[in-house]
Design a protein around this motif. Structure first.
Motif, PDB file in Angstrom:
ATOM      1  N   ALA A  78       0.838  -1.199   0.000  1.00 46.27           N
ATOM      2  CA  ALA A  78       0.000   0.000   0.000  1.00 46.27           C
ATOM      3  C   ALA A  78       0.875   1.252   0.000  1.00 46.27           C
ATOM      4  CB  ALA A  78      -0.924  -0.003   1.216  1.00 46.27           C
ATOM      5  N   ILE A  79       1.931   1.222   0.797  1.00 48.34           N
ATOM      6  CA  ILE A  79       2.853   2.361   0.828  1.00 48.34           C
ATOM      7  C   ILE A  79       3.491   2.553  -0.542  1.00 48.34           C
ATOM      8  CG2 ILE A  79       4.990   3.261   1.816  1.00 48.34           C
ATOM      9  CD1 ILE A  79       4.262   1.827   4.417  1.00 48.34           C
ATOM     10  N   GLN A  80       3.904   1.456  -1.163  1.00 46.89           N
ATOM     11  CA  GLN A  80       4.519   1.561  -2.491  1.00 46.89           C
ATOM     12  C   GLN A  80       3.512   2.083  -3.512  1.00 46.89           C
ATOM     13  OE1 GLN A  80       7.930   0.980  -3.026  1.00 46.89           O
ATOM     14  NE2 GLN A  80       7.349   2.172  -4.835  1.00 46.89           N
ATOM     15  N   ASP A  81       2.257   1.671  -3.393  1.00 46.82           N
ATOM     16  CA  ASP A  81       1.220   2.177  -4.295  1.00 46.82           C
ATOM     17  C   ASP A  81       1.126   3.702  -4.190  1.00 46.82           C
ATOM     18  OD1 ASP A  81       0.552  -0.285  -5.288  1.00 46.82           O
ATOM     19  OD2 ASP A  81      -1.196  -0.564  -3.995  1.00 46.82           O
ATOM     20  N   ILE A  82       1.160   4.204  -2.963  1.00 47.94           N
ATOM     21  CA  ILE A  82       1.083   5.652  -2.763  1.00 47.94           C
ATOM     22  C   ILE A  82       2.302   6.333  -3.377  1.00 47.94           C
ATOM     23  CG2 ILE A  82       1.014   7.505  -1.058  1.00 47.94           C
ATOM     24  CD1 ILE A  82      -0.423   5.465   0.820  1.00 47.94           C
ATOM     25  N   LEU A  83       3.483   5.767  -3.137  1.00 47.85           N
ATOM     26  CA  LEU A  83       4.713   6.338  -3.700  1.00 47.85           C
ATOM     27  C   LEU A  83       4.691   6.318  -5.224  1.00 47.85           C
ATOM     28  CD1 LEU A  83       7.340   4.758  -1.274  1.00 47.85           C
ATOM     29  CD2 LEU A  83       6.716   7.174  -1.415  1.00 47.85           C
ATOM     30  N   ASP A  84       4.019   5.322  -5.790  1.00 47.67           N
ATOM     31  CA  ASP A  84       3.935   5.189  -7.249  1.00 47.67           C
ATOM     32  C   ASP A  84       2.793   6.003  -7.848  1.00 47.67           C
ATOM     33  OD1 ASP A  84       6.089   3.482  -7.177  1.00 47.67           O
ATOM     34  OD2 ASP A  84       4.892   1.652  -7.275  1.00 47.67           O
ATOM     35  N   GLY A  85       2.100   6.768  -6.985  1.00 45.65           N
ATOM     36  CA  GLY A  85       1.020   7.611  -7.481  1.00 45.65           C
ATOM     37  C   GLY A  85      -0.283   6.888  -7.717  1.00 45.65           C
ATOM     38  N   MET A  86      -0.442   5.689  -7.143  1.00 48.67           N
ATOM     39  CA  MET A  86      -1.675   4.915  -7.347  1.00 48.67           C
ATOM     40  C   MET A  86      -2.721   5.178  -6.274  1.00 48.67           C
ATOM     41  SD  MET A  86       0.086   1.305  -8.474  1.00 48.67           S
ATOM     42  CE  MET A  86      -1.485   0.428  -8.486  1.00 48.67           C
ATOM     43  N   GLY A  87      -2.376   6.002  -5.287  1.00 47.27           N
ATOM     44  CA  GLY A  87      -3.323   6.317  -4.232  1.00 47.27           C
ATOM     45  C   GLY A  87      -4.192   7.498  -4.611  1.00 47.27           C
ATOM     46  N   THR A  88      -5.263   7.685  -3.862  1.00 46.64           N
ATOM     47  CA  THR A  88      -6.159   8.809  -4.141  1.00 46.64           C
ATOM     48  C   THR A  88      -5.543  10.133  -3.722  1.00 46.64           C
ATOM     49  OG1 THR A  88      -7.251   8.443  -2.004  1.00 46.64           O
ATOM     50  CG2 THR A  88      -8.245   7.400  -3.936  1.00 46.64           C
ATOM     51  N   ALA A  89      -4.644  10.096  -2.722  1.00 50.15           N
ATOM     52  CA  ALA A  89      -3.960  11.315  -2.283  1.00 50.15           C
ATOM     53  C   ALA A  89      -2.566  11.368  -2.885  1.00 50.15           C
ATOM     54  CB  ALA A  89      -3.881  11.346  -0.761  1.00 50.15           C
ATOM     55  N   GLN A  90      -2.183  12.522  -3.359  1.00 50.90           N
ATOM     56  CA  GLN A  90      -0.853  12.716  -3.912  1.00 50.90           C
ATOM     57  C   GLN A  90       0.105  13.140  -2.804  1.00 50.90           C
ATOM     58  OE1 GLN A  90       0.038  11.987  -7.195  1.00 50.90           O
ATOM     59  NE2 GLN A  90      -2.021  11.089  -7.045  1.00 50.90           N
ATOM     60  N   ALA A  91       1.158  12.386  -2.605  1.00 45.39           N
ATOM     61  CA  ALA A  91       2.107  12.661  -1.530  1.00 45.39           C
ATOM     62  C   ALA A  91       3.054  13.787  -1.912  1.00 45.39           C
ATOM     63  CB  ALA A  91       2.895  11.398  -1.203  1.00 45.39           C
ATOM     64  N   THR A  92       3.333  14.657  -0.959  1.00 44.35           N
ATOM     65  CA  THR A  92       4.339  15.692  -1.153  1.00 44.35           C
ATOM     66  C   THR A  92       5.721  15.039  -1.045  1.00 44.35           C
ATOM     67  OG1 THR A  92       4.505  16.216   1.199  1.00 44.35           O
ATOM     68  CG2 THR A  92       2.802  17.379  -0.081  1.00 44.35           C
ATOM     69  N   ASP A  93       6.761  15.786  -1.378  1.00 43.28           N
ATOM     70  CA  ASP A  93       8.123  15.247  -1.270  1.00 43.28           C
ATOM     71  C   ASP A  93       8.426  14.857   0.174  1.00 43.28           C
ATOM     72  OD1 ASP A  93       8.543  15.568  -3.968  1.00 43.28           O
ATOM     73  OD2 ASP A  93       9.613  17.473  -3.775  1.00 43.28           O
ATOM     74  N   ALA A  94       7.986  15.687   1.114  1.00 40.18           N
ATOM     75  CA  ALA A  94       8.238  15.394   2.527  1.00 40.18           C
ATOM     76  C   ALA A  94       7.489  14.136   2.955  1.00 40.18           C
ATOM     77  CB  ALA A  94       7.815  16.575   3.394  1.00 40.18           C
TER      78      ALA A  94
END
Length: 203
Positions: free
Chosen positions: A57-73
């Motif tokens: 799930a964490i990797q999905d978020i890092l890969d842009g597959m999550g609904t929220a876009q993560a900031t660099d931080a």
């Protein structure tokens, strides 16, 4: 790997069911060894599936597959969480949710059951023999599990861990617990539930 870990747990649970049904009227005997192989496998692999799903799930978020876009931080924090072995899986899920402003309700059934699953898994992996009178056989988590899974009849009155929990019911509980937690946490983290669309049916 989360999908495959859970398939392994399901296969072990199905095997436990076959053995239990085939020996439903038999006295305790060598056939019980088959359950000793299958049930711990189901518990351990179900917990492993939850762990893998959290990291994926964490990797999905890092890969842009999550609904929220993560900031660099946030990406820095997520990478550190994914690579960390200091926190347990449930804490990791909570921390990921907090990164995106979500506060999970850890009092929910899904969290309580998943926590018990990991306690059970850890006690099997790090097994320590104990005499009948020692605390492990009547600990708080053992009493909690007795409310959820059937106890193997020969150990119903004089319970011994792990033998009293070597039942198909324990294996099925482990699988259903993993599925329930995954279904609960995926939308909180804003990621796809990897177990959706898979066949994990159990008798």
């Amino acid at each position: 790997m989360a999908i495959h870990h859970l398939h392994a747990a399901v296969k072990a649970a199905r095997r436990a069911h076959e053995v239990e049904v085939a020996n439903s009227s038999a006295e305790h005997g060598p056939w019980f060894d088959e359950l000793l192989h299958a049930v711990p496998m189901a518990v351990i692999m179900a917990a492993a599936a939850v762990e893998a799903q959290a990291n994926e799930a964490i990797q999905d978020i890092l890969d842009g597959m999550g609904t929220a876009q993560a900031t660099d931080a946030q990406k820095v924090l997520l990478r550190e969480l994914k690579d960390s072995s200091a926190s347990n899986t449930l804490d990791k899920c909570r921390h990921v949710a907090l990164v995106f402003g979500q506060v999970p309700d850890r009092g929910r059934t899904e969290w309580e059951e998943a926590n018990l699953l990991f306690v059970f898994r850890n006690r099997l992996i790090h097994f320590k023999p104990a005499w009948d009178h020692e605390e492990v056989h009547d600990s708080k988590w053992v009493r909690a599990l007795k409310q959820r899974i059937p106890v193997y009849a020969p150990y119903a009155t004089a319970f011994q861990f792990p033998y009293g929990f070597i039942t198909y019911g324990a294996a099925k509980w482990a699988v259903t617990t993993a599925l329930a937690f995954a279904g609960h946490i995926a939308p909180i983290l804003g990621v796809p539930n990897r177990f959706d669309g898979q066949s994990y049916a159990l008798p």
